[in-house]
Structures are given as structure tokens and as C-alpha cells.
Design a protein around this motif. Sequence first.
Motif, PDB file in Angstrom:
ATOM      1  N   LYS A 173       0.810  -1.221   0.000  1.00 43.46           N
ATOM      2  CA  LYS A 173       0.000   0.000   0.000  1.00 43.46           C
ATOM      3  C   LYS A 173       0.843   1.272   0.000  1.00 43.46           C
ATOM      4  O   LYS A 173       0.286   2.374   0.049  1.00 43.46           O
ATOM      5  CB  LYS A 173      -0.973  -0.005   1.186  1.00 43.46           C
ATOM      6  N   ILE A 174       2.180   1.135  -0.072  1.00 41.16           N
ATOM      7  CA  ILE A 174       3.009   2.327  -0.288  1.00 41.16           C
ATOM      8  C   ILE A 174       2.907   2.759  -1.751  1.00 41.16           C
ATOM      9  O   ILE A 174       3.246   3.884  -2.107  1.00 41.16           O
ATOM     10  CB  ILE A 174       4.484   2.063   0.112  1.00 41.16           C
ATOM     11  N   LEU A 175       2.428   1.881  -2.601  1.00 44.47           N
ATOM     12  CA  LEU A 175       2.225   2.236  -4.005  1.00 44.47           C
ATOM     13  C   LEU A 175       1.225   3.387  -4.087  1.00 44.47           C
ATOM     14  O   LEU A 175       0.104   3.273  -3.594  1.00 44.47           O
ATOM     15  CB  LEU A 175       1.677   1.022  -4.766  1.00 44.47           C
ATOM     16  N   PRO A 176       1.619   4.526  -4.678  1.00 40.92           N
ATOM     17  CA  PRO A 176       0.700   5.665  -4.754  1.00 40.92           C
ATOM     18  C   PRO A 176      -0.606   5.304  -5.463  1.00 40.92           C
ATOM     19  O   PRO A 176      -0.634   4.500  -6.396  1.00 40.92           O
ATOM     20  CB  PRO A 176       1.497   6.706  -5.550  1.00 40.92           C
ATOM     21  N   ALA A 177      -1.690   5.920  -5.001  1.00 44.68           N
ATOM     22  CA  ALA A 177      -3.004   5.662  -5.600  1.00 44.68           C
ATOM     23  C   ALA A 177      -3.114   6.312  -6.975  1.00 44.68           C
ATOM     24  O   ALA A 177      -3.762   5.779  -7.871  1.00 44.68           O
ATOM     25  CB  ALA A 177      -4.097   6.194  -4.682  1.00 44.68           C
ATOM     26  N   VAL A 178      -2.500   7.477  -7.130  1.00 47.82           N
ATOM     27  CA  VAL A 178      -2.505   8.204  -8.404  1.00 47.82           C
ATOM     28  C   VAL A 178      -1.110   8.769  -8.640  1.00 47.82           C
ATOM     29  O   VAL A 178      -0.464   9.264  -7.715  1.00 47.82           O
ATOM     30  CB  VAL A 178      -3.533   9.368  -8.398  1.00 47.82           C
ATOM     31  N   VAL A 179      -0.655   8.677  -9.880  1.00 53.16           N
ATOM     32  CA  VAL A 179       0.613   9.284 -10.281  1.00 53.16           C
ATOM     33  C   VAL A 179       0.325  10.320 -11.353  1.00 53.16           C
ATOM     34  O   VAL A 179      -0.395  10.035 -12.319  1.00 53.16           O
ATOM     35  CB  VAL A 179       1.594   8.232 -10.841  1.00 53.16           C
ATOM     36  N   ILE A 180       0.860  11.518 -11.167  1.00 55.41           N
ATOM     37  CA  ILE A 180       0.766  12.543 -12.211  1.00 55.41           C
ATOM     38  C   ILE A 180       2.153  12.726 -12.812  1.00 55.41           C
ATOM     39  O   ILE A 180       3.084  13.184 -12.135  1.00 55.41           O
ATOM     40  CB  ILE A 180       0.225  13.869 -11.650  1.00 55.41           C
ATOM     41  N   CYS A 181       2.290  12.314 -14.063  1.00 53.30           N
ATOM     42  CA  CYS A 181       3.565  12.408 -14.771  1.00 53.30           C
ATOM     43  C   CYS A 181       3.457  13.517 -15.812  1.00 53.30           C
ATOM     44  O   CYS A 181       2.896  13.311 -16.891  1.00 53.30           O
ATOM     45  CB  CYS A 181       3.895  11.084 -15.464  1.00 53.30           C
ATOM     46  N   ASP A 182       4.007  14.658 -15.477  1.00 54.00           N
ATOM     47  CA  ASP A 182       3.959  15.823 -16.366  1.00 54.00           C
ATOM     48  C   ASP A 182       5.387  16.173 -16.774  1.00 54.00           C
ATOM     49  O   ASP A 182       6.148  16.710 -15.975  1.00 54.00           O
ATOM     50  CB  ASP A 182       3.306  16.991 -15.622  1.00 54.00           C
TER      51      ASP A 182
END
Length: 381
Positions: A173-182
Motif C-alpha cells: 500500500k506504499i504504491l501511490p493511488a494516483v501518479v501525475i507524470c507531467d
Amino acid sequence: MELIGNWSYPTTIKFGAGRISELAEACLATGITKPLLVTDKGLASLPITTAALDLLEGAGLGRGLFSEVDPNPTEKNAEAGLKVYREGGYDGVIAFGGGSGLDLGKVIAFMSGQSRPIWDFEDIGDWWTRADPDGIAPIIAVPTTAGTGSEVGRASVITNSETHEKKIIFHPKILPAVVICDPELTVGMPGFITAGTGMDAFAHCLEAYSSPHYHPMSQGIALEGLRLVKENLPVAFKDGTNIEARAHMMSAAMMGATAFQKGLGAIHALSHPIGAMYNTHHGTTNAVVMQPVLQMNRPAIEDRIEAAARYLGIEGGFDGFYGFVGELNHTLGIPKNLTELGISDPDLDTLVKGALIDPSTGGNPIEMTESNTRALFEACF
């Protein structure tokens, strides 16, 4: 070979130029109403961080910030961040930055509802089951470099400030729920950071590809990740404003971190204790030790590297690939050896000990022993 494995693959990823504008929306989607943005000291005052905080404030989510993060984050940084998180009444973390900000942000969210000390959750056996999963706050990851891939990882690397050992703290659960790759967030990266982080992505792909474990999905991702780095890192290094190259490097970084579920190896086993003891840049250290590790592993990986060379359009098989790595390092201004990296009078006994207990050793194609690991370190100076 036993055709068996436990596989877990990444999360929701919002990829593309300008996607940082969706930060507040991502918070609301994950149930975060008061996020703490965790980043490093260098990024804290830069325009990209200010703009992110402005987006949060404009959406009524506050502008909570914690930036006391060392280049190799420690449990002391985590304790300080946890104090801010708990006293501020935050309910989620935005891990923002390069590997240090991402790793520490993830650990603060993980530890926010735990009662045991951080080292009880080191990546050993099933220690992760000691954690209370309900005590892990939601995480959104926003990478600003293209290297570690920590944004799609289920672990954080934290340095023990007393023993100077890098420890891997793991929980699914350390895996982020959302990733924003900009990729626009990476445009301002200095050349040496572009080089070091890019070579970190290359090392992740190379070691995953070379690992003897069975994981064909990772194998394919690693190979394509190598190609993306080969074709785009020199471009991004030469022209930091090239959004296409920056975007491909962000993809390669995530691919490397996804692929290394298959395993890492001696490159990381060496660079972890070096970084912990001498505070060197992780990706740059990986690049410096890469050729000696290739040479040591050659008997076990020559055929596989020849296949990769063909896919990458590199002539000369293993020797051609080895030479390509040297030329790429030269192009990027990577130091030729650890001495040039600034390490003099190294404590080889401690370095060897640290390498042999590093979790990465298990994925090396050739078993690491005290004698061959010492010889490998000596070849790096």
C-alpha cells in the motif's frame, strides 16, 4: 527454471504535458481533503512547487508543505515529517520531486498510522505484514525527475542515520493511488541531474533484464525501457526543453521501476552502501559502477546482452553494448570511476559488508561473495 512468480503491476497514471493541473482533482478522487506536499529543500522554493501549492490552495485544500528532506532521506527526516503531518491534521500526502522527496513522502504516509518503529518494516521476509494497512494514508506521487521510478514503487529507500546503511521499507500500500507524470515539470532539471537520474532508469532496466528470475512481463518492459533511454537521454541532456525526450524519459523511469520487480543486482548492491557512506548521487553512482558490473556478470549474461544489443541497434554484441555504456557515460559527463566521483581512501571492508547484505544481491546473475564483491569494488576505483 521454475515458471512461478508473484506479480504486482502499477497504478493509475495520468501522463502528459500539463497534467499537473489535475492535482486537486486527484486529491479529491482519493479522498484527500488536506494534503501535505512533501518535497526536498532544493525544490521547495522553485516555481513548479509554488504552482502546485497554488493549485491546491485554489481548490480549498490548503498549502501544506514539508521540505526537510536530505538527498539520501533518513529516519530523522521521516520523524520530522510525521510530526508536521500529525500536528497539522493532514489526511494524505503528495510526494513531489525526485527519489528523495518521493521516497520520504511515501514513508510519511505509510508511518502516519503505525505504532511500531520504521525499521520493523524493512523489506525482509514478511515483515510488511506487521503494518496496520488501515493506518496508511493515501498517496499521490508527482515525479519531477526521470530516474528512480519511485512513483510506481511499493517501497522507499531510507538511510539509517546511525549505521549509514540504506534500508528498503516495503508495503504493497506504499504504491501511490494516483501518479501525475507531467514532463513539463522536468524541463528545469540541471544537466547533471538529467544525466544521473536517466542513468538510474537505465540501470533499473539493465539489471531487471539481466536478473535470472522468471518474469517475462518485466523482461519486455526492461528491454523497451533500455531503448527509450538510449534514444532520448542524450537528447534531453543536450536540450532540456525537448518535451518529447523528457516525456519518453519519464516513461522509461516508470518502466525501470516496474521491471525491477524481477530483481536488481550488483550495480545497486554497490551503489546503496556507497551512497549511504559518502552521500553520492544514486543514479550517478550506478552509472560509474555499471561497466565493471557488466564485466563481472559477463559469463552469465553475454547471450542475453547480445540479444539486447541487436534490439537496440548496437553492433558488436556484448563488447559493443559495453562500449556503448562507456560512450553514453562520457557523453553525459559521468565520472570515469569512484575516485573521480570524489571518494578517496574508501572503507572497503564496510562497503563489501554493506553490499552483501543489500537486498539487490539476490537478483545478480552471478552469486556475490566476499572475494568477488571486493574485487568488483576495487575495479571501480
